[in-house]
Design an enzyme around this catalytic site. Structure first.
Site, PDB file in Angstrom:
ATOM      1  N   GLY B 282       0.821  -1.211   0.000  1.00 44.08           N
ATOM      2  CA  GLY B 282       0.000   0.000   0.000  1.00 44.08           C
ATOM      3  C   GLY B 282       0.854   1.258   0.000  1.00 44.08           C
ATOM      4  O   GLY B 282       2.004   1.250  -0.446  1.00 44.08           O
ATOM      5  N   SER B 283       0.308   2.308   0.589  1.00 46.51           N
ATOM      6  CA  SER B 283       0.889   3.649   0.424  1.00 46.51           C
ATOM      7  C   SER B 283       2.310   3.826   0.952  1.00 46.51           C
ATOM      8  O   SER B 283       2.975   4.791   0.573  1.00 46.51           O
ATOM      9  CB  SER B 283      -0.009   4.678   1.086  1.00 46.51           C
ATOM     10  OG  SER B 283      -1.290   4.641   0.490  1.00 46.51           O
TER      11      SER B 283
END
Lengths: 85, 563
Positions: B282-283
């Protein structure tokens, strides 16, 4: 000639006796060395167990539990720290 | 002598006694005398010679299990050591009544499986284990029974005094003291560290110094345990690494196991997720995309990207979680964690350069550590434009958490490659480490990380005084081939202190729930980030990070310049 022969024979017997005694002394010393070494090894084993126990009793999880229960201590919070910079 | 010769001559062997014959005989006698003297002298010398203590069999206690070196943490606290324990065996052929012996033994050891034992004893042969690693109490009781045909042998028994605290690093051993996992397996593979079963303990035993700090390790594990409770997560992972040397000071993957209990260790759910688990991160992956863009000169701090509209490509829509619907600068893309902006950054970098950058950071290969190889990242076979766009914000490429920590450390430490290690190293950067990004990029990235904690998605990670910088990431887990909105993997990758980086920290929570404490949210900013904060507040002083109310002036200027 006979005196010399007798003299040499006496020396031979004496030497044999000395050698015999020294040999047995050595053997008993050897046994002592071996038993001391065994003792040392045993002591080291005991020390190892005690060290392990010491580490086990000093493991952070236990110390934390004890400190919480008996000393009323808690993990440090950010706002408890100050600096004079 | 003369008399002797006379007697001999009278026997009639020598008929005449010429002087020549007498001389020859005397010579012979002399030869014999010399030979006998040599034999006698040799005998006497044997008597005087001390039998060397070294090869004295009596001094060696019998021992079958291998003797393993002690493992200590970086401050010398024992993590694993050998102690002596007796094991009981039998010579079935010298036992007359097997049933009676087994019956008596089971009185002392009630847990004994008598049927299996009887089968073993009847199986023939002259040796069968009855029970390994007895307690001293049991040994005394069995000795009291005075059974014929059974005997004890001393064996080395591995103990882990700190219990489960550092389980995944230490690993565990089997009943024969062979290392099966973790550093125990590493010791077995590097043969020179093994000591053959000499039994007698040496005065100066080699110790293996691990990079782990037991105090820090404990703090990390406790905070992760607390996080699982607070956010009702399935699993939690945490890692603290020295940015320069790559030494792992603490690593914890919950649920874990107690290495003293072998059966537990092989439980499937208790594997080390940090090195064996593959995740779409993810981020947090945006730090790599941003660093690539800055380092390659594709974008500067003031470059702007249009994040007004979601991107539609093929059947995908790339949206922003914290949508701003306007043009964003690079620092804004980072602090708002804009997927659209990061995807556009990656497009500007280009597929080939993006891939090459990730490869240089080690994101596409296994990492070799003392604990064995990590899982191999799952890299798209056919790397297209869409792959680059999604990998930019951490989807479509699965790596282990250790990959992310090592990559982040390289971005933070001034730009040098970092190889994670679990052995204690001399302080300082590895001298021959390769440069992966420039000093300037590293500084800018530190600025962005700090900015994100001051005013971005990672505000709750701000441990006051320890100048934390970091990036959060909330990834949707793939369930039945679809991204799930409820099963999340939240993570926080941080550095502290951001102005003079010493450590990177990674915290990950598997499926944290929307609980009251987090106002019914479950994103990384409200669970992974505060977990990291609590840990840093607790352990930073242990790690030798000094408390200062402000970052250095130079660093402040760097941050304000990025607004």
């Amino acid at each position: 000639m006979r005196i010399v022969t007798f003299f040499l024979a006496t020396i031979l017997v004496a030497l044999a006796a000395v050698i015999y005694q020294v040999k047995y002394e050595t053997r008993s010393l050897d046994n002592r060395v071996a038993s001391l070494q065994r003792g040392i090894a045993e002591e080291r084993d005991v020390i190892a167990i005690l060290r392990a126990e010491w580490s086990h009793l000093n493991r952070p999880a236990r110390l934390e539990r004890l400190a919480r229960a008996h000393l009323g201590l808690r993990p440090i919070q950010g706002n408890q720290i100050s600096t004079d910079d | 002598m003369k008399r002797l010769l006379e007697i001999i001559s009278k026997t009639g062997i020598y008929r005449s006694t010429t002087s020549a014959q007498t001389g020859r005989f005397a010579l012979m006698a002399l030869c014999f005398a010399v030979v006998f003297a040599v034999v006698a002298g040799r005998l006497a010398s044997f008597g005087f010679m001390a039998t060397g203590g070294g090869d004295n069999l009596e001094a060696l206690p019998v021992s079958t299990a291998l003797h393993r070196p002690t493992m200590v943490d970086r401050k010398g606290r024992i993590l694993a050591t050998d102690i002596q324990a007796a094991s009981l065996y039998a010579d079935p052929q010298s036992i007359t009544d097997l049933d009676d012996v087994v019956d008596q033994l089971s009185n002392v050891m009630p847990h004994l499986n008598t049927k299996a034992l009887l089968r073993r004893l009847r199986g023939g042969g002259r040796f069968a284990w009855i029970e390994r690693e007895l307690s001293p109490r049991q040994q005394a009781d069995i000795h009291e029974l005075g059974l014929p045909g059974v005997a004890f042998v001393d064996e080395h028994h591995r103990v882990y005094p700190a219990g489960r605290t550092a389980a995944h690093v230490l690993g565990f051993v089997d009943i024969d003291n062979l290392g099966l996992a973790g550093m125990e397996r590493y010791i077995d593979r590097s043969l020179n560290m093994m000591m053959v079963s000499s039994g007698a303990r040496q005065a100066s035993e080699p110790k293996i110094e691990l990079s782990i700090d037991l105090g820090v390790q404990h703090a990390l594990r406790e905070e992760l345990e607390d996080a699982i409770k607070r956010y009702q997560a399935q699993a939690a992972m945490g890692l603290v690494m020295d940015v320069m040397s790559g030494e792992v000071l603490a690593i914890s993957s919950l649920p874990d196991f107690d290495p003293n209990q072998r059966s537990q260790a092989q439980d499937k759910g208790r594997f080390n997720r940090l090195t064996a688990g593959l995740f779409e991160m993810g981020s947090v992956f945006k730090i790599f995309t941003t660093a690539a863009a800055l380092d390659l000169g594709v974008a500067g701090m003031e470059s702007k990207y249009d994040a007004t509209e979601p991107i539609r490509i093929a059947s995908f829509t790339i949206k922003d979680f914290h949508a701003q619907r306007r043009w964003l600068t690079v620092p804004e893309i980072f602090t708002y964690s804009s997927n659209i902006g990061t995807a556009k950054l990656a497009l500007d970098i280009g597929i080939a350069r993006h891939k090459a950058f990730l490869s240089k950071l080690g994101m596409l290969q296994r990492i070799e550590t003392e604990l064995g190889e990590t899982a191999h990242p799952i890299v798209p076979a056919n790397w297209q434009k869409i792959n680059t766009m999604t990998i930019a914000f951490g989807h479509g490429l699965s790596v282990t958490p250790l990959h992310v920590a090592a990559g982040a450390a390289a971005l933070m430490n001034g730009g040098y490659e970092v190889t994670p290690t679990f052995l204690k190293k001399k302080p300082g950067r590895v001298p021959y480490a390769e440069r992966v990004v420039s000093e300037r990029t590293s500084k800018q990235m530190r600025g962005l990380m700090r900015l994100n904690v001051e005013s971005g998605t990672a505000r709750q990670a701000d441990a006051k005084g320890f100048r934390v910088g970091g990036k959060t990431g909330t990834a949707e887990k793939v369930v039945n081939g679809r991204y799930s909105r409820d099963q999340l993997l939240t993570s926080f990758i941080g550095v502290f202190p951001a102005d003079e980086p010493k450590y990177v920290i990674l915290v990950m929570l598997d499926e944290p729930q929307r609980v009251e404490e987090t106002q019914n949210r479950a994103t990384a900013g409200v669970n992974a980030a505060p977990t990291a904060r609590r840990f840093i507040e607790r352990a930073a002083t242990l790690l030798g990070v000094s408390h200062r109310s402000q970052t250095s002036q130079e660093f402040d200027e760097l941050i304000s310049a990025s607004y």
